[in-house]
Design an enzyme around this catalytic site. Structure first.
Site, PDB file in Angstrom:
ATOM      1  N   ASP A 151       0.852  -1.186   0.000  1.00 17.21           N
ATOM      2  CA  ASP A 151       0.000   0.000   0.000  1.00 17.21           C
ATOM      3  C   ASP A 151       0.890   1.238   0.000  1.00 17.21           C
ATOM      4  O   ASP A 151       1.883   1.315   0.720  1.00 17.21           O
ATOM      5  CB  ASP A 151      -0.928  -0.004   1.225  1.00 17.21           C
ATOM      6  CG  ASP A 151      -2.068   0.984   1.078  1.00 17.21           C
ATOM      7  OD1 ASP A 151      -3.215   0.546   0.936  1.00 17.21           O
ATOM      8  OD2 ASP A 151      -1.801   2.212   1.099  1.00 17.21           O
ATOM      9  N   ILE A 152       0.529   2.222  -0.812  1.00 17.71           N
ATOM     10  CA  ILE A 152       1.349   3.426  -0.970  1.00 17.71           C
ATOM     11  C   ILE A 152       1.305   4.297   0.287  1.00 17.71           C
ATOM     12  O   ILE A 152       2.210   5.118   0.499  1.00 17.71           O
ATOM     13  CB  ILE A 152       0.881   4.210  -2.220  1.00 17.71           C
ATOM     14  CG1 ILE A 152       1.974   5.105  -2.758  1.00 17.71           C
ATOM     15  CG2 ILE A 152      -0.384   5.017  -1.927  1.00 17.71           C
ATOM     16  CD1 ILE A 152       1.681   5.651  -4.149  1.00 17.71           C
ATOM     17  N   ASN A 200     -13.135  -3.443   2.278  1.00 13.58           N
ATOM     18  CA  ASN A 200     -14.049  -2.321   2.485  1.00 13.58           C
ATOM     19  C   ASN A 200     -15.019  -2.230   1.309  1.00 13.58           C
ATOM     20  O   ASN A 200     -14.606  -2.365   0.159  1.00 13.58           O
ATOM     21  CB  ASN A 200     -13.255  -1.003   2.577  1.00 13.58           C
ATOM     22  CG  ASN A 200     -12.410  -0.920   3.833  1.00 13.58           C
ATOM     23  OD1 ASN A 200     -12.832  -1.347   4.901  1.00 13.58           O
ATOM     24  ND2 ASN A 200     -11.206  -0.372   3.699  1.00 13.58           N
ATOM     25  N   GLY A 231     -15.367   3.345   3.817  1.00 14.62           N
ATOM     26  CA  GLY A 231     -14.187   4.097   3.397  1.00 14.62           C
ATOM     27  C   GLY A 231     -13.524   3.596   2.138  1.00 14.62           C
ATOM     28  O   GLY A 231     -12.353   3.894   1.894  1.00 14.62           O
ATOM     29  N   GLN A 232     -14.251   2.844   1.297  1.00 18.72           N
ATOM     30  CA  GLN A 232     -13.650   2.391   0.036  1.00 18.72           C
ATOM     31  C   GLN A 232     -13.367   3.587  -0.860  1.00 18.72           C
ATOM     32  O   GLN A 232     -14.249   4.430  -1.077  1.00 18.72           O
ATOM     33  CB  GLN A 232     -14.576   1.402  -0.689  1.00 18.72           C
ATOM     34  CG  GLN A 232     -13.931   0.800  -1.932  1.00 18.72           C
ATOM     35  CD  GLN A 232     -14.795  -0.260  -2.616  1.00 18.72           C
ATOM     36  OE1 GLN A 232     -15.920  -0.531  -2.196  1.00 18.72           O
ATOM     37  NE2 GLN A 232     -14.249  -0.850  -3.676  1.00 18.72           N
ATOM     38  N   HIS A 290     -10.098  -5.143  -3.266  1.00 19.91           N
ATOM     39  CA  HIS A 290      -8.743  -5.393  -2.770  1.00 19.91           C
ATOM     40  C   HIS A 290      -8.830  -5.792  -1.314  1.00 19.91           C
ATOM     41  O   HIS A 290      -9.599  -5.202  -0.549  1.00 19.91           O
ATOM     42  CB  HIS A 290      -7.867  -4.142  -2.937  1.00 19.91           C
ATOM     43  CG  HIS A 290      -8.509  -2.886  -2.463  1.00 19.91           C
ATOM     44  ND1 HIS A 290      -9.425  -2.184  -3.230  1.00 19.91           N
ATOM     45  CD2 HIS A 290      -8.407  -2.203  -1.299  1.00 19.91           C
ATOM     46  CE1 HIS A 290      -9.839  -1.134  -2.558  1.00 19.91           C
ATOM     47  NE2 HIS A 290      -9.245  -1.125  -1.370  1.00 19.91           N
ATOM     48  N   LEU A 291      -8.036  -6.777  -0.951  1.00 21.62           N
ATOM     49  CA  LEU A 291      -7.978  -7.255   0.431  1.00 21.62           C
ATOM     50  C   LEU A 291      -6.773  -6.604   1.090  1.00 21.62           C
ATOM     51  O   LEU A 291      -5.633  -6.842   0.680  1.00 21.62           O
ATOM     52  CB  LEU A 291      -7.861  -8.779   0.433  1.00 21.62           C
ATOM     53  CG  LEU A 291      -7.857  -9.485   1.786  1.00 21.62           C
ATOM     54  CD1 LEU A 291      -9.121  -9.183   2.583  1.00 21.62           C
ATOM     55  CD2 LEU A 291      -7.732 -10.998   1.576  1.00 21.62           C
ATOM     56  N   HIS A 292      -7.023  -5.760   2.099  1.00 13.85           N
ATOM     57  CA  HIS A 292      -5.938  -5.160   2.878  1.00 13.85           C
ATOM     58  C   HIS A 292      -5.379  -6.217   3.827  1.00 13.85           C
ATOM     59  O   HIS A 292      -6.144  -6.948   4.467  1.00 13.85           O
ATOM     60  CB  HIS A 292      -6.469  -4.025   3.761  1.00 13.85           C
ATOM     61  CG  HIS A 292      -6.987  -2.829   3.043  1.00 13.85           C
ATOM     62  ND1 HIS A 292      -6.243  -1.686   2.884  1.00 13.85           N
ATOM     63  CD2 HIS A 292      -8.181  -2.585   2.466  1.00 13.85           C
ATOM     64  CE1 HIS A 292      -6.960  -0.774   2.251  1.00 13.85           C
ATOM     65  NE2 HIS A 292      -8.143  -1.291   1.979  1.00 13.85           N
TER      66      HIS A 292
HETATM   67  P1  AMP Z   1      -9.765   1.508   0.218  1.00  9.45           P
HETATM   68  O1  AMP Z   1      -9.857   2.792   0.986  1.00  9.45           O
HETATM   69  O2  AMP Z   1     -10.203   0.276   0.980  1.00  9.45           O
HETATM   70  O3  AMP Z   1     -10.435   1.615  -1.142  1.00  9.45           O
HETATM   71  O4  AMP Z   1      -8.208   1.277  -0.014  1.00  9.45           O
HETATM   72  C1  AMP Z   1      -7.494   1.826  -1.068  1.00  9.45           C
HETATM   73  C2  AMP Z   1      -6.051   1.723  -0.700  1.00  9.45           C
HETATM   74  O5  AMP Z   1      -5.275   1.907  -1.864  1.00  9.45           O
HETATM   75  C3  AMP Z   1      -5.586   2.783   0.315  1.00  9.45           C
HETATM   76  O6  AMP Z   1      -5.061   2.131   1.474  1.00  9.45           O
HETATM   77  C4  AMP Z   1      -4.528   3.562  -0.452  1.00  9.45           C
HETATM   78  O7  AMP Z   1      -3.441   3.970   0.362  1.00  9.45           O
HETATM   79  C5  AMP Z   1      -4.096   2.568  -1.509  1.00  9.45           C
HETATM   80  N1  AMP Z   1      -3.540   3.142  -2.725  1.00  9.45           N
HETATM   81  C6  AMP Z   1      -4.008   4.207  -3.431  1.00  9.45           C
HETATM   82  N2  AMP Z   1      -3.245   4.424  -4.511  1.00  9.45           N
HETATM   83  C7  AMP Z   1      -2.260   3.484  -4.496  1.00  9.45           C
HETATM   84  C8  AMP Z   1      -1.155   3.196  -5.348  1.00  9.45           C
HETATM   85  N3  AMP Z   1      -0.889   3.911  -6.465  1.00  9.45           N
HETATM   86  N4  AMP Z   1      -0.351   2.155  -5.020  1.00  9.45           N
HETATM   87  C9  AMP Z   1      -0.602   1.437  -3.901  1.00  9.45           C
HETATM   88  N5  AMP Z   1      -1.633   1.642  -3.072  1.00  9.45           N
HETATM   89  C10 AMP Z   1      -2.447   2.672  -3.351  1.00  9.45           C
END
Ligand code: AMP
Ligand code: ZN
Length: 113
Positions: free
Chosen positions: A29-30, A86, A92-93, A99-101
């Site tokens: 995750d960035i 999410n 908070g999506q 995507h699975l955190h």
């Molecule tokens: P969500 O809020 O569950 O939709 O999670 C989206 C996730 O994607 C967040 O934790 C962001 O930090 C992550 N994210 C957004 N852009 C990038 C990217 N370019 N590379 C890696 N992770 C990212």
């Protein structure tokens, strides 16, 4: 389609990949919320959990198993970790490609905020 995670899947947008196979990729995750914060992402675009169909059952199972494998490989199997999906705004999506955190490396609060 204007989807960030489809662009990461295609290689158009770079990411620090930690796993890939024919169906899934996983990358850092960035904006990490814990010492370990990975995202396990299907190559297929599925916008939210609401769009899942029975044909995705094996895919979602594999996402979960790969999350567990990656956490275990990094030494978090015993102390624990969290795997989170999410769905839509109350959860908070922000990226509308499922995507699975995978979060680990600190004590995580429950219930989530
Ligand atoms: P969500 O809020 O569950 O939709 O999670 C989206 C996730 O994607 C967040 O934790 C962001 O930090 C992550 N994210 C957004 N852009 C990038 C990217 N370019 N590379 C890696 N992770 C990212
Ligand atoms: Zn997508």
């Amino acid at each position: 389609m204007d989807c960030l995670f489809c662009r990461i899947v295609s290689g158009e947008v770079p990411a620090t990949k930690v796993f890939e196979n024919e169906r899934l990729i996983a990358f850092n995750d960035i904006n990490p919320a814990a010492p370990l914060h990975l995202l396990v992402v299907p190559r297929e675009h599925v916008a939210t959990l609401n769009a899942l169909e029975s044909r995705h059952d094996a895919l979602v199972g594999e996402m979960t198993r790969v999350a567990a494998m990656l956490a275990e490989e990094r030494g978090y199997a015993e102390r624990g970790y969290r795997a989170v999906l999410n769905c839509n705004s109350d959860a908070g999506q922000t990226v509308f490609h499922i995507h699975l955190h995978v979060l680990a490396g600190r004590r995580l609060g429950w219930p989530p905020g």
